[in-house]
Write an enzyme that holds these catalytic residues in place. Structure first.
Site, PDB file in Angstrom:
ATOM      1  CE  LYS A 114      -4.501   1.009   0.351  1.00  0.00           C
ATOM      2  NZ  LYS A 114      -5.725   0.319  -0.123  1.00  0.00           N
TER       3      LYS A 114
HETATM    4  P1  NAD Z   1     -12.998   7.886  -2.437  1.00  0.00           P
HETATM    5  O1  NAD Z   1     -11.810   8.976  -1.981  1.00  0.00           O
HETATM    6  O2  NAD Z   1     -13.519   7.801  -3.652  1.00  0.00           O
HETATM    7  O3  NAD Z   1     -14.254   8.257  -1.324  1.00  0.00           O
HETATM    8  C1  NAD Z   1     -14.107   8.253   0.043  1.00  0.00           C
HETATM    9  C2  NAD Z   1     -15.509   8.797   0.414  1.00  0.00           C
HETATM   10  O4  NAD Z   1     -15.440   8.710   1.964  1.00  0.00           O
HETATM   11  C3  NAD Z   1     -15.870  10.108   0.054  1.00  0.00           C
HETATM   12  O5  NAD Z   1     -17.322  10.311  -0.060  1.00  0.00           O
HETATM   13  C4  NAD Z   1     -15.587  10.938   1.307  1.00  0.00           C
HETATM   14  O6  NAD Z   1     -16.336  11.955   1.457  1.00  0.00           O
HETATM   15  C5  NAD Z   1     -15.958   9.890   2.354  1.00  0.00           C
HETATM   16  N1  NAD Z   1     -15.372  10.297   3.702  1.00  0.00           N
HETATM   17  C6  NAD Z   1     -13.858  10.687   4.007  1.00  0.00           C
HETATM   18  N2  NAD Z   1     -13.965  11.036   5.455  1.00  0.00           N
HETATM   19  C7  NAD Z   1     -15.187  10.641   5.832  1.00  0.00           C
HETATM   20  C8  NAD Z   1     -15.782  10.759   7.270  1.00  0.00           C
HETATM   21  N3  NAD Z   1     -15.019  11.007   8.214  1.00  0.00           N
HETATM   22  N4  NAD Z   1     -17.024  10.606   7.430  1.00  0.00           N
HETATM   23  C9  NAD Z   1     -17.645  10.137   6.311  1.00  0.00           C
HETATM   24  N5  NAD Z   1     -17.513  10.005   4.998  1.00  0.00           N
HETATM   25  C10 NAD Z   1     -16.041  10.186   4.960  1.00  0.00           C
HETATM   26  O7  NAD Z   1     -12.353   6.389  -1.867  1.00  0.00           O
HETATM   27  P2  NAD Z   1     -12.869   5.047  -2.058  1.00  0.00           P
HETATM   28  O8  NAD Z   1     -12.162   4.598  -3.148  1.00  0.00           O
HETATM   29  O9  NAD Z   1     -14.251   4.884  -2.401  1.00  0.00           O
HETATM   30  O10 NAD Z   1     -12.476   4.321  -1.247  1.00  0.00           O
HETATM   31  C11 NAD Z   1     -13.254   4.069   0.393  1.00  0.00           C
HETATM   32  C12 NAD Z   1     -12.664   3.078   1.235  1.00  0.00           C
HETATM   33  O11 NAD Z   1     -12.788   1.884   0.313  1.00  0.00           O
HETATM   34  C13 NAD Z   1     -11.382   3.116   1.751  1.00  0.00           C
HETATM   35  O12 NAD Z   1     -11.413   2.459   2.994  1.00  0.00           O
HETATM   36  C14 NAD Z   1     -10.480   2.140   0.677  1.00  0.00           C
HETATM   37  O13 NAD Z   1      -9.452   1.854   1.328  1.00  0.00           O
HETATM   38  C15 NAD Z   1     -11.668   1.328   0.311  1.00  0.00           C
HETATM   39  N6  NAD Z   1     -11.344   0.362  -0.978  1.00  0.00           N
HETATM   40  C16 NAD Z   1     -11.335   1.180  -1.832  1.00  0.00           C
HETATM   41  C17 NAD Z   1     -11.167   0.296  -3.284  1.00  0.00           C
HETATM   42  C18 NAD Z   1     -11.337   1.145  -4.607  1.00  0.00           C
HETATM   43  O14 NAD Z   1     -11.149   0.325  -5.470  1.00  0.00           O
HETATM   44  N7  NAD Z   1     -11.111   2.501  -4.667  1.00  0.00           N
HETATM   45  C19 NAD Z   1     -10.931  -1.005  -3.009  1.00  0.00           C
HETATM   46  C20 NAD Z   1     -10.804  -1.528  -1.814  1.00  0.00           C
HETATM   47  C21 NAD Z   1     -11.419  -1.054  -0.793  1.00  0.00           C
END
Ligand code: NAD
Length: 424
Positions: A114
């Site tokens: 990561k």
């Molecule tokens: P992103 O940046 O696209 O979206 C993150 C979202 O979380 C946004 O809507 C943001 O406003 C919200 N957010 C941030 N801080 C917050 C808070 N304190 N309270 C409420 N909402 C909050 O990110 P993403 O890619 O959707 O990732 C989200 C989660 O999923 C993370 O934990 C990431 O590690 C995990 N994840 C992502 C992927 C991927 O393919 N993008 C894959 C596996 C896991």
């Protein structure tokens, strides 16, 4: 040295401590392989880099970046890049550890890695963001590569950032290396279906878990924290299946509609303004009230350590789908278990993204691209079969799905460790 620094910062809610506590819980089920357990507790490599860039106003700013390769026993490192003002080394270590477990839980030929850059990207211009990305990529260039370690999008990173990373690595290596990152634009060797793959995996694993609980998706009420890549794609699929998405929360606000939010309108608002606060026919509620919302399915899809023991006592859902990595603290796991609330853990629930990243990598190597239909079908098969195996192990060992998923994964990782033996 570094681990002693990290251990000195032990506190509840620290993602690395959560990861270690999850490892503690799986050791009793690993039999003879448990003798290798320390390899799960020690990241293989940690690189901390200085990322200096000239800002638009002519000043030079230095940002801190990390790339952690947690375990490479089963293959090259694989895991996303997070750009966030609160990123710490401990957090990146935990996220890398969860990638090791996730890749093994769904049997992908990868280890876990990561990356992180500590800056709020909303404070940077597009040009500054590009410079930060490119300089960071150059600095971690000695670790990454198509057969070494392959980054992908995570919080605040997207296909454009992957394109800059791919270009920077390619310029430095004198070749067009599409396979160095996944989650690229489709025009640059990216895979169809990648953008929505994580949300799709959340939906597919949710359907399988709901089927086993006799919970009908078509009239289920769903609450989602995080409306980014993962949360919004999951919301669209649940809404399309007839579920009512009654509450969504992002970093700015929490909106609610007892009859179901118009998800198409919410996605449009998010795409156009990056916010969901003025979606029609929604009521704005207090952020903390999110955890009291009357719903059947709760999807934390934002950041780690959100579901504390106190919040776990309050939630109304029967099923928690961990779209985010590490959203549930170990104490909260115990509360949910005692309350009979099912949790599909992150290491399987959000594995759709890395599964389609794997497809992208395979397609890049073979220069032969699949249809979206083929991709979605292969994704659905892999993730549902992996979850079914985890349900079987959970039934057999009488443990939670998290312990079962970690057991399946750790057996694979430690068997690889044992077969390879220790060098020298
Ligand atoms: P992103 O940046 O696209 O979206 C993150 C979202 O979380 C946004 O809507 C943001 O406003 C919200 N957010 C941030 N801080 C917050 C808070 N304190 N309270 C409420 N909402 C909050 O990110 P993403 O890619 O959707 O990732 C989200 C989660 O999923 C993370 O934990 C990431 O590690 C995990 N994840 C992502 C992927 C991927 O393919 N993008 C894959 C596996 C896991």
């Amino acid at each position: 040295m570094l681990l002693s620094y990290v251990n000195a910062h032990k506190k509840s809610g620290n993602a690395w401590q959560t990861y270690l506590a999850q490892i503690d819980r799986v050791i009793p089920y690993l039999g003879e392989l448990a003798k290798w357990e320390q390899s799960l507790r020690h990241p293989k490599r940690i690189l901390i880099v200085d990322v200096p860039i000239e800002m638009d106003d002519g000043n030079v700013h230095h940002f801190e970046g990390f790339r952690v390769q947690h375990n490479l026993s089963r293959g090259p490192g694989k895991g996303g890049l997070r750009i966030h003002q609160d990123v710490t080394l401990e957090e990146v270590m935990a996220l890398a550890g969860w990638m090791t477990i996730k890749n093994a839980a769904v049997n992908l030929p990868y280890g876990g890695a990561k990356g992180g850059i500590r800056v709020d990207p909303s404070t940077l211009s597009m040009k500054e963001l590009e410079k930060v990305t490119r300089r960071y990529t150059s600095e971690i260039g000695l670790l990454i590569g198509p057969t070494k370690d392959i980054p992908a999008p995570d919080v605040n990173t997207n296909s454009q950032i992957m394109a800059w990373m791919m270009d920077t690595y390619s310029m430095n290596s004198g070749t067009t290396a599409t396979g160095v990152v996944t989650g690229k634009p489709v025009d640059l060797g990216g895979s169809l279906g990648r953008t929505k793959a994580t949300g799709r995996g959340v939906f597919m694993t949710g359907c399988e878990a709901a089927r086993r609980m006799n919970l009908n998706i078509s009239n289920a009420r769903v609450a989602i924290q995080g409306f980014g890549n993962v949360g919004s794609a999951a919301a669209e699929l649940f809404a399309a299946a007839g579920a009512k998405v009654v509450c969504i929360q992002d970093q700015f606000c929490t909106v609610f509609n007892h009859h179901g939010i118009d998800i198409t309108a919410a996605v449009k608002a998010h795409e156009e303004k990056g916010r969901i606060d003025d979606v029609a026919n929604t009521e704005r509620i207090n952020a903390e009230a999110f955890w009291d919302v009357d719903c059947d399915i709760l999807i934390p899809a934002a950041l780690e350590s959100q579901l504390t023991a106190a919040r776990a006592q309050r939630i109304k859902a029967k099923l928690v789908l961990e779209g985010a990595n590490g959203p549930t603290l170990p104490e909260a796991d115990d509360v949910l278990n005692d309350r009979g609330i099912n949790v599909v853990p992150d290491v399987i629930c959000n594995a759709g993204g890395v599964i389609v990243s794997y497809f992208e990598w395979v397609q890049d190597f073979s220069s032969f691209f699949w249809t979206e239909n083929e991709i979605n079908q292969r994704l659905d098969n892999i993730i549902v079969q992996a979850l079914q195996r985890i349900f079987e192990v959970a039934d057999k060992l009488k443990v939670s799905l998290r312990v079962a998923a970690f057991t399946v994964a750790c057996e694979r990782i430690l068997m690889a460790r044992q077969l390879r033996g220790l060098y020298p």
